[in-house]
Structures are given as structure tokens and as C-alpha cells.
Design a protein around this motif. Sequence first.
Motif, short mmCIF file in Angstrom:
data_model
loop_
_atom_site.label_atom_id
_atom_site.label_comp_id
_atom_site.label_asym_id
_atom_site.label_seq_id
_atom_site.Cartn_x
_atom_site.Cartn_y
_atom_site.Cartn_z
N THR A 36 102.58 -6.97 125.01
CA THR A 36 103.39 -5.79 125.25
C THR A 36 104.66 -6.24 125.94
OG1 THR A 36 101.47 -4.35 125.43
CG2 THR A 36 103.47 -3.60 126.50
N THR A 37 105.79 -5.69 125.54
CA THR A 37 107.05 -6.05 126.18
C THR A 37 107.70 -4.83 126.79
OG1 THR A 37 108.33 -5.78 124.15
CG2 THR A 37 107.46 -7.98 124.60
N PHE A 38 108.37 -5.05 127.89
CA PHE A 38 109.12 -4.02 128.59
C PHE A 38 110.45 -4.67 128.94
CE2 PHE A 38 109.05 0.00 130.71
CZ PHE A 38 109.96 -0.13 131.73
N THR A 39 111.51 -4.26 128.27
CA THR A 39 112.80 -4.93 128.39
C THR A 39 113.84 -3.97 128.96
OG1 THR A 39 112.23 -6.17 126.40
CG2 THR A 39 114.52 -6.30 127.14
N ILE A 40 114.52 -4.40 130.02
CA ILE A 40 115.60 -3.61 130.60
C ILE A 40 116.91 -4.29 130.24
CG2 ILE A 40 116.62 -2.72 132.72
CD1 ILE A 40 113.77 -2.86 133.93
N GLU A 41 117.73 -3.57 129.51
CA GLU A 41 119.03 -4.08 129.10
C GLU A 41 120.11 -3.22 129.73
OE1 GLU A 41 119.03 -5.43 124.79
OE2 GLU A 41 117.29 -4.09 124.87
N ASP A 43 122.23 -1.16 128.42
CA ASP A 43 122.39 0.21 127.92
C ASP A 43 121.10 0.89 127.51
OD1 ASP A 43 122.01 -1.49 125.81
OD2 ASP A 43 123.39 -0.43 124.47
N ARG A 44 119.95 0.20 127.67
CA ARG A 44 118.69 0.83 127.26
C ARG A 44 117.50 0.11 127.89
NH1 ARG A 44 120.14 -1.31 121.79
NH2 ARG A 44 119.28 -3.38 121.82
N ILE A 45 116.38 0.81 127.87
CA ILE A 45 115.10 0.27 128.32
C ILE A 45 114.16 0.41 127.13
CG2 ILE A 45 113.20 0.53 129.95
CD1 ILE A 45 115.34 1.96 131.79
N THR A 46 113.52 -0.69 126.75
CA THR A 46 112.67 -0.68 125.57
C THR A 46 111.26 -1.12 125.94
OG1 THR A 46 114.57 -1.26 124.19
CG2 THR A 46 112.39 -1.55 123.21
N ALA A 47 110.28 -0.33 125.55
CA ALA A 47 108.86 -0.69 125.71
C ALA A 47 108.29 -0.81 124.30
CB ALA A 47 108.13 0.37 126.49
N ARG A 48 107.53 -1.90 124.08
CA ARG A 48 107.02 -2.15 122.74
C ARG A 48 105.63 -2.76 122.85
NH1 ARG A 48 108.71 -6.65 118.72
NH2 ARG A 48 108.30 -5.66 116.74
N ASN A 49 104.66 -2.16 122.16
CA ASN A 49 103.31 -2.70 122.16
C ASN A 49 102.71 -2.61 120.76
OD1 ASN A 49 103.22 0.20 123.29
ND2 ASN A 49 101.18 -0.06 122.47
N PHE A 50 101.77 -3.55 120.49
CA PHE A 50 101.12 -3.58 119.19
C PHE A 50 100.35 -2.28 119.00
CE2 PHE A 50 97.96 -4.90 116.03
CZ PHE A 50 98.82 -5.39 115.06
N ASN A 51 100.20 -1.87 117.75
CA ASN A 51 99.75 -0.53 117.49
C ASN A 51 99.02 -0.47 116.15
OD1 ASN A 51 99.85 2.34 117.73
ND2 ASN A 51 101.58 2.38 116.36
N VAL A 52 98.02 0.36 116.07
CA VAL A 52 97.46 0.76 114.79
C VAL A 52 98.01 2.17 114.56
CG1 VAL A 52 95.35 1.32 113.52
CG2 VAL A 52 95.38 -0.63 115.09
N PRO A 53 98.99 2.30 113.66
CA PRO A 53 99.73 3.56 113.57
C PRO A 53 98.90 4.72 113.05
CG PRO A 53 100.46 2.00 111.90
CD PRO A 53 99.47 1.29 112.74
N TYR A 54 99.19 5.86 113.59
CA TYR A 54 98.60 7.12 113.14
C TYR A 54 99.53 7.72 112.08
CZ TYR A 54 96.41 11.71 113.47
OH TYR A 54 95.76 12.88 113.20
N ILE A 55 100.84 7.67 112.37
CA ILE A 55 101.87 8.03 111.41
C ILE A 55 102.91 6.92 111.46
CG2 ILE A 55 101.55 10.52 111.62
CD1 ILE A 55 104.04 10.61 113.37
N TYR A 56 103.71 6.78 110.44
CA TYR A 56 104.76 5.77 110.41
C TYR A 56 106.12 6.45 110.55
CZ TYR A 56 101.51 2.19 108.81
OH TYR A 56 100.48 1.30 108.73
N GLY A 57 107.01 5.80 111.29
CA GLY A 57 108.38 6.28 111.39
C GLY A 57 108.74 6.82 112.76
N ASN A 58 109.86 7.51 112.80
CA ASN A 58 110.34 8.09 114.05
C ASN A 58 109.45 9.25 114.47
OD1 ASN A 58 112.63 6.44 114.47
ND2 ASN A 58 113.77 7.62 112.96
N ILE A 59 109.28 9.35 115.78
CA ILE A 59 108.45 10.43 116.33
C ILE A 59 109.34 11.28 117.22
CG2 ILE A 59 106.51 10.98 117.83
CD1 ILE A 59 105.26 8.32 116.97
N ASP A 60 109.26 12.58 117.04
CA ASP A 60 109.89 13.52 117.97
C ASP A 60 108.89 14.64 118.23
OD1 ASP A 60 110.02 15.26 115.76
OD2 ASP A 60 112.08 14.73 115.31
N LEU A 61 109.29 15.62 118.99
CA LEU A 61 108.35 16.68 119.35
C LEU A 61 107.94 17.54 118.15
CD1 LEU A 61 109.72 17.78 122.83
CD2 LEU A 61 107.74 16.36 122.31
#
Length: 161
Positions: A36-41, A43-61
Motif C-alpha cells: 500500500t502506498t501513501f504519497t504526499i506531493e 499538489d495532491r495526496i494519493t493513497a493506493r492499495n491492491f484491490n479485488v474490484p467490485y466495480i471498475y472505474g471512477n467512483i463518486d457518490l
Amino acid sequence: MPFIEDNFRISLRDKILGEVALNILIHSEYSSLESTTFTIERDRITARNFNVPYIYGNIDLKNSKPHRKNPHIANVFSQTIMVEELGSGMKRIFKYTPLFAKGQMPEIFEDDYFTIVIPRPLWPSDTNSGANDTINRPNDTINVTINGISDTINCSDDTIN
């Protein structure tokens, strides 16, 4: 950045990053050896972890379908009152990020990796800093060591980019 909610002063950054951290802990795919990565840049903060997707693509509310990937871990956090209900963290991330990031929305993407990108507002202290700045100060010297080789750069003769 302080914010008043229900007569209490809260830190938007702490609220958002707390939800991101909980999301990583609860929804990570622990059977994988991927990190799992947590990167502070700047202009942005990015968290990324391996996943077994439930849905693919962008997620919003609108298209979010909350589900527990690790129900036992989620139950532990529910018992400690760190998690209220399924999907509440996502709602908070979308609620607080525009307030924190000057109107910008978070980006959440699900495929083989679950990625959350929180825009980070640039503050006046962020300007004029970074690797691409130019230093041009006469009478200064900079000592540089790369791979065991030392060198001295005299700034009166050179401009460093």
C-alpha cells in the motif's frame, strides 16, 4: 485548515486523511503481497492499495455501492466507533475535500488498485520551492556529493537549475 462543524473546530485535513487511512485498512486486499502506498506531493495526496474490484472505474457518490471487502476488520473498527456505517467514509471524503482543496473534488478509482487522490491546495509557502527553482546568489558555494564524488560549485560563476 480549521473548520467549524456542530460548534466544534475541526481540522479538515485530519478528517479527510483519517478517512483515507481507515479506508486503506478496512478495504485492502491482504492476501496480496502488493504494498500500500501513501504519497504526499506538492499538489495532491494519493493513497493506493491492491484491490479485488467490485466495480471498475471512477467512483463518486452516485455510482458508489459500498460493500465490505474485509468484514472482520470492518467489524473491529465498527466496535471501536471509528466507523459508523458502510460508506460513511466515502461520504465524508466527498464532503470535506472541496472545503479543504478550494473547490476541487477527490478522485477515487477502482481497478486492480484502489486509488484515492485528494487535491492539496497550494499555499503561499509552497511557491518558490522545489527542484526546478533557480539559485543565483553570488559569493555562495554549494558542496555536492554524488556517488562518493565530491565537488564544489561556486555560485558566482554558475546558475544552478
